[in-house]
Design an enzyme around this catalytic site. Structure first.
Site, PDB file in Angstrom:
ATOM      1  N   SER A   8       3.145  -7.172   6.102  1.00 28.64           N
ATOM      2  CA  SER A   8       2.904  -6.103   5.137  1.00 28.64           C
ATOM      3  C   SER A   8       2.541  -4.836   5.895  1.00 28.64           C
ATOM      4  O   SER A   8       1.781  -4.878   6.862  1.00 28.64           O
ATOM      5  CB  SER A   8       1.768  -6.493   4.188  1.00 28.64           C
ATOM      6  OG  SER A   8       1.642  -5.557   3.153  1.00 28.64           O
ATOM      7  N   CYS A   9       3.095  -3.713   5.459  1.00 29.86           N
ATOM      8  CA  CYS A   9       2.774  -2.440   6.094  1.00 29.86           C
ATOM      9  C   CYS A   9       2.205  -1.481   5.061  1.00 29.86           C
ATOM     10  O   CYS A   9       2.160  -1.791   3.874  1.00 29.86           O
ATOM     11  CB  CYS A   9       4.005  -1.834   6.777  1.00 29.86           C
ATOM     12  SG  CYS A   9       5.315  -1.328   5.660  1.00 29.86           S
ATOM     13  N   THR A  10       1.781  -0.324   5.498  1.00 30.93           N
ATOM     14  CA  THR A  10       1.110   0.620   4.599  1.00 30.93           C
ATOM     15  C   THR A  10       1.995   1.066   3.444  1.00 30.93           C
ATOM     16  O   THR A  10       1.513   1.231   2.326  1.00 30.93           O
ATOM     17  CB  THR A  10       0.586   1.854   5.361  1.00 30.93           C
ATOM     18  OG1 THR A  10       1.663   2.430   6.088  1.00 30.93           O
ATOM     19  CG2 THR A  10      -0.522   1.476   6.308  1.00 30.93           C
ATOM     20  N   THR A  16       7.523  -3.841   6.935  1.00 25.54           N
ATOM     21  CA  THR A  16       7.269  -5.183   6.399  1.00 25.54           C
ATOM     22  C   THR A  16       8.468  -6.089   6.679  1.00 25.54           C
ATOM     23  O   THR A  16       8.317  -7.207   7.171  1.00 25.54           O
ATOM     24  CB  THR A  16       7.003  -5.104   4.878  1.00 25.54           C
ATOM     25  OG1 THR A  16       5.824  -4.329   4.666  1.00 25.54           O
ATOM     26  CG2 THR A  16       6.840  -6.480   4.262  1.00 25.54           C
TER      27      THR A  16
END
Length: 106
Positions: A8-10, A16
């Site tokens: 998961s990324c920002t 992601t």
């Protein structure tokens, strides 16, 4: 070796999925079973099953944000890294996990 994890990324978009792909490719190269759930802007995709988790030797969380559902992994060795680590150095990351698991077995 069986690895399950979450990426998961920002923003929950590009990184992601890039991290997931790198980990899957590297796992295949090593002959390992690697299953990665994504938690992104589109919600949860490639959800891990109870069977996947029970068979896992280790859980990998490659994320720059809080992920949900980590209680599923209780009792499993867990490694947490920034999502960029999974993208830039997936081979090194999986080898470090292998080393960590070997040390736990001694």
């Amino acid at each position: 070796m069986n690895i399950v994890g979450i990426t998961s990324c920002t923003c929950g978009i590009a990184h992601t999925y890039m991290a997931r792909e790198k980990l899957l490719e590297t796992g295949e190269k090593f002959g390992w079973s690697v299953k990665i759930e994504t938690q992104g802007s589109g919600g949860v995709e490639f959800a891990l099953t109870d069977e996947d988790i029970n068979a896992a030797d280790c859980v990998l969380i490659a994320s720059d944000v809080a992920v949900s559902g980590t209680e599923r992994f209780k009792g499993k060795p867990m490694v947490k890294v920034p999502v960029a680590t999974a993208i830039k150095s997936p081979e090194h990351l999986l080898r470090k996990i292998e080393e960590k698991l070997g040390a736990l077995k001694k």
